[in-house]
Design a protein around this motif. Structure first.
Motif, PDB file in Angstrom:
ATOM      1  N   ASP A  87       0.828  -1.211   0.000  1.00 37.55           N
ATOM      2  CA  ASP A  87       0.000   0.000   0.000  1.00 37.55           C
ATOM      3  C   ASP A  87       0.861   1.261   0.000  1.00 37.55           C
ATOM      4  OD1 ASP A  87      -2.174  -1.686   0.091  1.00 37.55           O
ATOM      5  OD2 ASP A  87      -2.473  -1.493   2.256  1.00 37.55           O
ATOM      6  N   GLY A  88       1.958   1.248   0.772  1.00 35.62           N
ATOM      7  CA  GLY A  88       2.831   2.411   0.830  1.00 35.62           C
ATOM      8  C   GLY A  88       3.506   2.691  -0.500  1.00 35.62           C
ATOM      9  N   ARG A  89       4.005   1.644  -1.144  1.00 34.52           N
ATOM     10  CA  ARG A  89       4.641   1.822  -2.453  1.00 34.52           C
ATOM     11  C   ARG A  89       3.638   2.329  -3.484  1.00 34.52           C
ATOM     12  NH1 ARG A  89      10.353   1.402  -2.484  1.00 34.52           N
ATOM     13  NH2 ARG A  89      10.948  -0.119  -0.903  1.00 34.52           N
ATOM     14  N   THR A  90       2.406   1.840  -3.406  1.00 36.72           N
ATOM     15  CA  THR A  90       1.373   2.269  -4.349  1.00 36.72           C
ATOM     16  C   THR A  90       1.056   3.746  -4.164  1.00 36.72           C
ATOM     17  OG1 THR A  90       0.413   0.041  -4.368  1.00 36.72           O
ATOM     18  CG2 THR A  90      -0.964   1.842  -5.168  1.00 36.72           C
ATOM     19  N   LEU A  91       0.853   4.178  -2.907  1.00 36.74           N
ATOM     20  CA  LEU A  91       0.547   5.577  -2.635  1.00 36.74           C
ATOM     21  C   LEU A  91       1.703   6.498  -3.007  1.00 36.74           C
ATOM     22  CD1 LEU A  91      -1.268   5.209   0.808  1.00 36.74           C
ATOM     23  CD2 LEU A  91      -2.307   5.780  -1.395  1.00 36.74           C
ATOM     24  N   ALA A  92       2.936   5.989  -2.903  1.00 37.69           N
ATOM     25  CA  ALA A  92       4.109   6.797  -3.251  1.00 37.69           C
ATOM     26  C   ALA A  92       4.339   6.855  -4.759  1.00 37.69           C
ATOM     27  CB  ALA A  92       5.348   6.237  -2.562  1.00 37.69           C
ATOM     28  N   GLY A  93       3.518   6.158  -5.527  1.00 35.78           N
ATOM     29  CA  GLY A  93       3.668   6.164  -6.979  1.00 35.78           C
ATOM     30  C   GLY A  93       4.736   5.236  -7.501  1.00 35.78           C
ATOM     31  N   ARG A 132       0.213   1.250   8.478  1.00 36.78           N
ATOM     32  CA  ARG A 132       0.520   1.932   7.227  1.00 36.78           C
ATOM     33  C   ARG A 132       2.017   2.208   7.117  1.00 36.78           C
ATOM     34  NH1 ARG A 132      -3.729   0.400   6.424  1.00 36.78           N
ATOM     35  NH2 ARG A 132      -5.608   1.465   5.662  1.00 36.78           N
ATOM     36  N   VAL A 135       4.044   7.775   3.712  1.00 37.56           N
ATOM     37  CA  VAL A 135       4.443   8.322   2.417  1.00 37.56           C
ATOM     38  C   VAL A 135       4.859   9.763   2.640  1.00 37.56           C
ATOM     39  CG1 VAL A 135       3.723   8.828   0.056  1.00 37.56           C
ATOM     40  CG2 VAL A 135       2.842   6.793   1.222  1.00 37.56           C
TER      41      VAL A 135
END
Length: 341
Positions: A87-93, A132, A135
């Motif tokens: 989830d963190g990598r996804t939110l960070a783009g 979480r 980010v």
């Protein structure tokens, strides 16, 4: 060690029996009373998936899976940690890394049987909902998934990578062929590459600035004695320039905080007689180091080198232009060498 010996013997007995053991049968096997057998069963149930079977009015217990399966089965905390990273990598783009980790997460979950999933789901839901990966502010860069695949395939094949590369100073893409010396992940993902046939040091190439990446027909791989960790330690972060001996003096009022802080992976800390600290390390990347030291304003003194002091003065002047009532003006500073020339 008699108690441990009996406990291990019971673990093996419960894993080898097809019909299970009652508490009385456990006690007879181990030569202990029923109450002791009950306590041992409770301890085993904390660490193994102990199944309970009904046999008339008696209960039988057994460890259904092999002992190896018990030690390779993921816990709810481990699965939740992986989910938080996805989830963190996804939110960070960071889509490529997120997809790879999501694929791993799906495989981990897919390897669980129905009973294991039912056991994990309540804890996993609670941990995943309230856990979480932060980010933080930073660059947003989109990397084509096939670019990472091409680079990783080239590393495995021992071949060069070919691509077109653009920079902010030179937006027109130019063709490059480099020997892959590694992938470096962070807020941005870089290929560490070296031009074949040259004695130059490897340089960084941002993956988001690459197009038309492909595996070259030219052979090329990093030397067997190449140490990517040692190479990365030569610079504070990404920017590379001349290495300097850095000396930071921390007063006693900030010593406790600095002891729990890593300025550089090869730092050396010296205790001073006044209760303060002297932190020493050798590195390049003076601009990135200076910008990091802004967070320590008022809590340390830069003793050296002069290059770092000068860069810090430049960054302070640049920061002052952001205040109300000032006129932004260009500040001269060293240019980073993060990609190909």
């Amino acid at each position: 060690m008699a108690k441990l010996d009996r406990l291990l013997a019971l673990v093996h007995a419960l894993s080898e029996t097809p019909e299970g053991l009652t508490l009385d049968e456990m006690a007879v096997r181990l030569g202990v009373n029923r109450r002791t057998a009950e306590r041992m069963r409770d301890i085993i149930a904390r660490h193994f998936d102990l199944e309970e079977l009904a046999d008339d009015r008696r209960k039988r217990f057994l460890i259904r899976d092999s002992l190896r399966r018990v030690y390779t089965r993921p816990t709810a905390a481990e699965v939740a940690a992986l989910q938080a990273e996805v989830d963190g990598r996804t939110l960070a783009g960071q889509a490529v890394r997120a997809e790879q980790l999501a694929s791993l997460l799906a495989k981990v979950k897919g390897a669980l049987d129905g009973r294991e999933k039912r056991r994990l789901d309540p804890d996993l839901d609670a941990l995943a909902r309230l856990q979480r990966t932060m980010v933080t502010a930073g660059p947003i860069a989109t990397v084509a998934p096939e670019t990472v695949t091409v680079i990783q395939s080239a590393i495995l094949a021992g071949r060069c990578v070919e691509f077109h590369y653009a920079t902010e100073e030179r937006p027109e893409p130019r063709w490059r062929r480099v020997i892959p010396y590694g992938l470096v992940h962070g807020p941005l993902t870089y290929l560490l590459g070296k031009m074949p046939g040259r004695d130059d040091q490897p340089v960084y190439f941002r993956l988001d600035r690459m197009t038309q990446a492909m595996i070259s027909e030219t052979l090329g791989c990093a030397p067997h004695d190449w140490d990517i960790d040692a190479w990365l330690a030569e610079s504070f972060a990404v920017w590379r320039d001349e290495k300097h001996d850095v000396v930071l003096r921390v007063p006693s009022s900030s010593a406790a905080r600095s002891r729990g802080w890593r300025f550089h992976r090869l730092q050396q800390i010296e205790e001073l007689t006044d209760g303060g600290l002297c932190i020493r390390f050798t590195t390049g990347g003076m601009r990135e180091l200076a910008e990091h030291l802004f967070t320590w304003g008022g809590e340390l003194v830069i003793e050296g080198p002069d290059a770092l002091v000068e860069v810090m003065r430049e960054r302070i002047d640049a920061a002052a232009t952001m205040l109300p009532g000032t006129n932004p003006r260009p500040i001269l500073s060293q240019q980073p060498t993060t990609g190909a020339a």
